[in-house]
Write an enzyme that holds these catalytic residues in place. Sequence first.
Site, PDB file in Angstrom:
ATOM      1  N   TYR A  73      39.566  37.974  29.202  1.00  0.00           N
ATOM      2  CA  TYR A  73      39.863  39.394  29.012  1.00  0.00           C
ATOM      3  C   TYR A  73      41.167  39.768  29.684  1.00  0.00           C
ATOM      4  CZ  TYR A  73      38.745  40.718  33.845  1.00  0.00           C
ATOM      5  OH  TYR A  73      38.768  40.867  35.204  1.00  0.00           O
TER       6      TYR A  73
ATOM      7  N   ARG B  34      49.386  36.266  29.339  1.00  0.00           N
ATOM      8  CA  ARG B  34      48.324  35.782  30.226  1.00  0.00           C
ATOM      9  C   ARG B  34      47.001  35.646  29.479  1.00  0.00           C
ATOM     10  NH1 ARG B  34      46.990  39.013  35.717  1.00  0.00           N
ATOM     11  NH2 ARG B  34      46.145  40.478  34.207  1.00  0.00           N
TER      12      ARG B  34
ATOM     13  N   ARG C 130      22.503  30.464  20.003  1.00  0.00           N
ATOM     14  CA  ARG C 130      22.739  29.972  21.367  1.00  0.00           C
ATOM     15  C   ARG C 130      22.728  28.448  21.417  1.00  0.00           C
ATOM     16  NH1 ARG C 130      22.081  32.179  26.682  1.00  0.00           N
ATOM     17  NH2 ARG C 130      21.701  30.526  28.197  1.00  0.00           N
TER      18      ARG C 130
ATOM     19  N   HIS D  11      25.051  25.351  23.925  1.00  0.00           N
ATOM     20  CA  HIS D  11      26.143  25.155  24.859  1.00  0.00           C
ATOM     21  C   HIS D  11      27.409  24.629  24.187  1.00  0.00           C
ATOM     22  CE1 HIS D  11      23.097  25.820  27.894  1.00  0.00           C
ATOM     23  NE2 HIS D  11      24.013  25.737  28.849  1.00  0.00           N
TER      24      HIS D  11
ATOM     25  N   LYS E  69      41.517  34.314  33.613  1.00  0.00           N
ATOM     26  CA  LYS E  69      40.907  35.642  33.661  1.00  0.00           C
ATOM     27  C   LYS E  69      39.679  35.626  32.746  1.00  0.00           C
ATOM     28  CE  LYS E  69      42.429  40.472  33.976  1.00  0.00           C
ATOM     29  NZ  LYS E  69      42.147  40.625  35.407  1.00  0.00           N
TER      30      LYS E  69
ATOM     31  N   GLU F  57      42.846  35.824  47.630  1.00  0.00           N
ATOM     32  CA  GLU F  57      43.118  37.108  46.990  1.00  0.00           C
ATOM     33  C   GLU F  57      41.911  38.008  47.188  1.00  0.00           C
ATOM     34  OE1 GLU F  57      43.699  36.468  42.813  1.00  0.00           O
ATOM     35  OE2 GLU F  57      41.835  35.332  42.575  1.00  0.00           O
TER      36      GLU F  57
ATOM     37  N   LEU G 197      44.710  34.526  40.671  1.00  0.00           N
ATOM     38  CA  LEU G 197      45.204  35.020  39.399  1.00  0.00           C
ATOM     39  C   LEU G 197      46.684  35.386  39.522  1.00  0.00           C
ATOM     40  CD1 LEU G 197      44.240  35.878  36.501  1.00  0.00           C
ATOM     41  CD2 LEU G 197      44.098  38.203  37.424  1.00  0.00           C
TER      42      LEU G 197
END
Length: 280
Positions: free
Chosen positions: A32, A51, A99, A101, A143, A175, A199
């Site tokens: 995101y 990014r 579902r 993996h 992210k 961070e 990040l």
Amino acid sequence: MISAYFNGKFVDADDPVIPIDERGHQFGDGVYEVIRIYNGKPFMLEKHVERLYQSAYAIKLQIDPDRDALKDTMLELIQKSGLINLDLYVQVTRGIAPRNHLFPECPVSVSMTVKPFRTIQIGEKGAGVTLLPDDRWQNCYIKSLNLLPNILAKQSAYEKGFLEAILIRDGKVTEGTSSNVYIVKNSTIITAPLSKHILSGITRMAVKDITIETGIPFIEKQFTPDEMIQADEIFITSTTMEIMPIVRVEDHEINGGEVGTITRTLQERFKERIFHSIPV
């Protein structure tokens, strides 16, 4: 008011649109970005989009290579929202599939939401932070949607009366839960070097540019919690907090509890970049 987008449709944020088998919901299998829009213009949009694609590449997620089309959708949602100052959240997941993996063979899902932002007034006086172990995974440069360790640390900070939790890995500051961290010592800004453990913040990029413009020394090196407590100034940065002064670390007062001059300078120059030469 149109405040969201999901896989080709502009909708209201309260509309039910995410299927149960969406992999972001099932696995947190996605990435995101959050982009701040000032006066209708996205701030550092190109850096945010870059990014987003880098994070997607890191988890083997194939986003449409047409970046201009993605940016056009962002801009259309901003326009449809009717908002002027807002935060735009963009989320890309591996798609909708039963579902399993293993990666499914299906189109990725793209969703976006917008909401008005408010300037955090505490930025004028400074905030307090707590120190916690960095319990996150090894690839924090991505992210990703998997933010549970960040959420738990942020909640712990909130329950103690602090704005943010500063994370410590192997005796060094990495961070915050949602921010990059800087100390000022002898008029020099010091922040952790980019690595898989932090990040690459967009506001961090802006701060570094400002230091080049102003001649303020900017050093990327690791520092300890003790060095942080003994700093002349501390501040943290993020898209939503912008440049936030820190005047207390646990029970330790920084700079007599006052916002330092270098931090003030950075805040002022950052506002100039926003309102006078907004890069898009």
